[in-house]
Each structure stands twice: as C-alpha cells, then as structure tokens.
Write a protein that holds these residues in place. Structure first.
Motif, short mmCIF file in Angstrom:
data_model
loop_
_atom_site.label_atom_id
_atom_site.label_comp_id
_atom_site.label_asym_id
_atom_site.label_seq_id
_atom_site.Cartn_x
_atom_site.Cartn_y
_atom_site.Cartn_z
N ARG A 2 6.39 14.62 9.78
CA ARG A 2 6.91 13.69 8.77
C ARG A 2 5.78 13.21 7.85
NH1 ARG A 2 10.24 14.21 12.67
NH2 ARG A 2 12.37 13.37 12.74
N ALA A 3 4.62 12.93 8.45
CA ALA A 3 3.48 12.44 7.66
C ALA A 3 3.01 13.51 6.67
CB ALA A 3 2.35 12.03 8.59
N LYS A 4 3.10 14.76 7.08
CA LYS A 4 2.71 15.86 6.18
C LYS A 4 3.60 15.83 4.94
CE LYS A 4 1.89 20.78 5.99
NZ LYS A 4 2.83 21.79 5.60
N ALA A 5 4.89 15.60 5.15
CA ALA A 5 5.82 15.54 4.01
C ALA A 5 5.49 14.37 3.09
CB ALA A 5 7.25 15.44 4.51
N PHE A 6 4.85 13.35 3.63
CA PHE A 6 4.43 12.20 2.82
C PHE A 6 3.02 12.40 2.25
CE2 PHE A 6 8.06 10.17 4.67
CZ PHE A 6 8.42 9.18 3.78
N GLU A 7 2.51 13.61 2.38
CA GLU A 7 1.20 13.98 1.85
C GLU A 7 0.07 13.12 2.41
OE1 GLU A 7 1.32 14.53 -2.47
OE2 GLU A 7 3.49 14.79 -2.29
N MET A 8 0.18 12.82 3.69
CA MET A 8 -0.88 12.04 4.33
C MET A 8 -1.93 12.98 4.93
SD MET A 8 1.29 9.03 6.23
CE MET A 8 -0.05 7.84 6.28
N LYS A 9 -3.15 12.47 5.07
CA LYS A 9 -4.16 13.22 5.85
C LYS A 9 -3.91 12.85 7.31
CE LYS A 9 -7.61 12.71 2.22
NZ LYS A 9 -7.34 11.41 1.57
N ILE A 10 -3.98 13.84 8.17
CA ILE A 10 -3.61 13.59 9.57
C ILE A 10 -4.77 13.86 10.52
CG2 ILE A 10 -1.96 14.16 11.41
CD1 ILE A 10 -0.12 15.22 9.09
N ASP B 46 0.84 -1.20 0.00
CA ASP B 46 0.00 0.00 0.00
C ASP B 46 0.87 1.24 0.00
OD1 ASP B 46 -2.76 -0.86 0.20
OD2 ASP B 46 -2.15 -1.75 2.11
N GLU B 47 0.35 2.31 -0.60
CA GLU B 47 1.05 3.59 -0.52
C GLU B 47 0.55 4.36 0.69
OE1 GLU B 47 1.11 5.87 -4.11
OE2 GLU B 47 1.55 4.09 -5.31
N VAL B 48 1.45 5.11 1.30
CA VAL B 48 0.99 5.93 2.41
C VAL B 48 0.54 7.30 1.91
CG1 VAL B 48 2.48 4.73 4.06
CG2 VAL B 48 3.26 6.89 3.07
N THR B 49 1.01 7.69 0.75
CA THR B 49 0.60 8.99 0.18
C THR B 49 -0.92 9.03 0.04
OG1 THR B 49 2.62 8.92 -1.10
CG2 THR B 49 0.99 10.58 -1.76
N GLY B 50 -1.50 10.07 0.59
CA GLY B 50 -2.96 10.22 0.48
C GLY B 50 -3.74 9.42 1.51
N ALA B 51 -3.06 8.51 2.22
CA ALA B 51 -3.75 7.71 3.24
C ALA B 51 -3.93 8.55 4.51
CB ALA B 51 -2.94 6.45 3.54
N THR B 52 -4.82 8.08 5.38
CA THR B 52 -5.08 8.83 6.62
C THR B 52 -4.33 8.21 7.79
OG1 THR B 52 -7.27 9.44 5.81
CG2 THR B 52 -6.93 9.58 8.19
N LEU B 53 -3.56 9.06 8.45
CA LEU B 53 -2.82 8.62 9.64
C LEU B 53 -3.51 9.18 10.88
CD1 LEU B 53 -0.28 7.41 11.04
CD2 LEU B 53 0.81 9.63 10.74
N GLY B 54 -3.84 8.31 11.81
CA GLY B 54 -4.43 8.74 13.08
C GLY B 54 -3.37 8.68 14.16
N ILE B 55 -3.07 9.81 14.76
CA ILE B 55 -2.03 9.87 15.80
C ILE B 55 -2.73 9.95 17.17
CG2 ILE B 55 -0.05 11.17 16.70
CD1 ILE B 55 0.33 12.29 13.86
N ILE B 56 -2.49 8.96 18.01
CA ILE B 56 -3.08 9.00 19.35
C ILE B 56 -1.98 9.46 20.30
CG2 ILE B 56 -4.24 7.68 21.16
CD1 ILE B 56 -5.51 5.99 19.02
N GLY B 57 -2.10 10.71 20.75
CA GLY B 57 -1.08 11.31 21.62
C GLY B 57 -0.27 12.32 20.84
N MET B 58 -0.69 13.60 20.88
CA MET B 58 0.03 14.63 20.14
C MET B 58 0.95 15.39 21.10
SD MET B 58 0.34 15.82 17.03
CE MET B 58 -0.77 16.38 15.76
N GLY B 59 1.91 14.67 21.67
CA GLY B 59 2.97 15.31 22.46
C GLY B 59 4.08 15.65 21.49
#
Ligand code: DGY
Length: 304
Positions: free
Chosen positions: A145-153, A123-136
């Motif tokens: 980093r995920a933004k640079a990979f063009e992911m939805k966050i 699978d490609e991560v580009t365009g995929a949605t990353l869910g981050i649990i814990g925004m410390g």
C-alpha cells in the motif's frame, strides 16, 4: 459434537448453582472445539481440566499471545489461527491511522466546516519514509500500500531478510532496527507480541526517532512502553502516535495517553470489517473441521 462460543469464559462458572453446574459438566463432556473471537477468554488449567474431550481451540485472528500454548498443548489440544483472513484489513487500518495522523483528520473533524483554518497544516505521506518493523504478511501488505502512495520503504525483521518482498515493493532492509528508527518519518509496528518484542519500543528507541516522526502501532499494545510514549509525545521527542492497540485494552479513562492531542487511539479494530470477520470464521471452521477429521490443519500454531 462441537460447541463454539465467543463469550468470556468465567472461572466462577464452576461455582454456579447445582443445576447449572450439572449442565456445564454434561456440556464439558461434549465440547470438542472452541472458537474464539475478539473477547480473549482466559483459557487456564482449570478450564482445560473441565473439558476432557477438547481437541482444538480455533482462534479467530492471527495473534495468540493471550493463549498459553505450552499449557494447552500439554492437554493434547491443538491451537489454530487465521493468518490469511486478517492481513488486508489490518494493513488498511495501519494506512488509515498513518494518513489520519499525517493530515490531522481527527482534529479536523471537530472544526466547524465553515471555519477556514488558515494556519492548518498537515504532512504528506508521498515521498516520506515509512519504516516497517515486522515484514510478515501484514507488514508486506502495508508495504504494498505504501508503494502505491510513493513512499520510501525501510523494513526490519528480527529473524529473516525477505528478499522477494523487498524487490516487489522496492523496500530497503535495515539489519539494525536503530537505523530504521533514525531514518523513518513514519514507523509502523507489525510484530507478534513475544517475550522478545515486549516493550520493543521504549525510551531509547523513541529518542532515536526523528522529532517530526509518527509511531503507528497495529500489533499489540505491550510492544510499546506506554510511559515512555507519554513522555515522548509530551516533550516533542516524536511528533505523534496512532495506535489501534494499547495495554491494557481499553485504557483506563484517566490514562495520560488519552489526554494528549498528538495521538489517535482506535479500539483494536484492525480486523473489524465485514469481510475479515467472514473470512476469519471460514478459516477457523476449516481448521476445526481438519482437526476433528484428522486431516492436515490449514493454520496450526505450534508452541515454540
Ligand atoms: O490478532 C489479530 O488478528 C487481531 O489483532 C485480532 O485479534
């Protein structure tokens, strides 16, 4: 006099032959600081009683879930950690695990390089949605980093919404963790281990995730219910998992997680880089010096 060590503190040390006991007692009178690396020694009442001059336990790393903060504080001993040193290397391992899992790198590593895998798809991560649990600070570095990979966050934080970070990386806040779990293609855990986050991800949470989703854990093993994870991976409730942390560490050789194909497990190496190790040592030493000289402590951990 300061003594730093990174070995296991074994309670049976006090039962050592006389000469060694006497030497230990002489040392105990002088020990004012302890520098802890990855080994996570047991710092218990007996040990604290045997170190009457101890002033500071300097943890090399951010997580202090292996330390009984209230007990240590009741001995008048301070605890410090190194939050700044670990964030880049830990965020990197999160990305490495996500990419390796998405593109099936570990599986691919075993294929003969001349063999053309005709039905090989990742699978490609580009365009995929990353869910981050814990925004410390580590979660935020993952988001950058995920933004640079063009992911939805998406992100979920138990305590506070982080509006500045949100805007900087274009992340969307999910007040309910359930919403994040339902919408994400990759879910990454970046929380501290506390009584509230113990088994934060269990059967119910895994069932909320997409059957095509991957769970990545770079926090602490005990944040995930391992039995529920085995079941979810075996039954296609989620697609894959990538863990840098497990409970216990290491897992026993016959643990069912080690028999699965849709999992990557690394041995808690989030901070195991030359750069992070050097920075952790520098931060820990600065903390120790501050405590011993009565100066403001750069990173003190206060018991809640
Ligand atoms: O807590 C940390 O910083 C890492 O997990 C190393 O223990």
């Amino acid at each position: 006099v300061r003594l730093s060590f990174c070995g296991k503190v074994h309670p049976s040390a006090s039962a050592a032959p006389d000469g060694r006991t006497a030497r230990k007692e002489r040392l105990s009178e002088k020990i004012k600081s302890v520098l802890i690396y990855e080994c996570r020694p047991v710092i218990d009442r007996e040990l604290l009683q045997s170190l009457p001059h101890l002033k500071v336990i300097a943890n090399s790393g951010v997580g202090v879930d292996h330390l009984d903060l209230k007990l240590i504080s009741s001995f008048g001993v301070k605890v410090t950690n190194t939050p700044h040193a670990v964030s880049d290397s830990t965020a990197d391992i999160g990305m490495a695990l996500m990419l390796a899992s998405a593109r099936r790198l570990v599986e691919g590593n075993f294929l003969n390089s001349f063999h053309f895998a005709a039905d090989w798809l990742g699978d490609e991560v580009t365009g995929a949605t990353l869910g981050i649990i814990g925004m410390g600070s580590i979660g935020y570095k993952v988001a950058k980093r995920a933004k640079a990979f063009e992911m939805k966050i998406l992100y979920h934080n138990r305590n506070q919404r982080k509006e500045e970070e949100e805007q900087a990386v274009g992340a969307r806040y999910c007040e309910k963790m359930e919403d994040l779990l339902q919408q994400s293609d990759f879910v990454i855990l970046v929380v501290n281990l506390t009584p509230q986050t113990h088994k934060l991800i269990g059967k119910r949470e895994l069932e909320l995730m997409k059957p095509t989703a991957t769970l990545i854990n770079i926090s602490r093993g005990a944040v995930v219910d391992h039995d529920a994870l085995v079941e979810a991976l075996q039954n296609g409730i989620i697609k894959a998992a990538a863990l840098d942390v497990t409970n216990p560490e290491p897992l026993p050789r016959d643990h069912p997680l080690l028999k699965l194909k849709n999992i990557i497990i690394t041995p808690h190496i989030g901070t195991a880089t030359v750069q992070a190790t050097r920075m952790m040592t520098e931060e820990a030493v600065a903390n120790i010096q501050a405590v011993l000289n009565g100066l403001p402590i750069p990173s003190e951990v206060i018991p809640q």
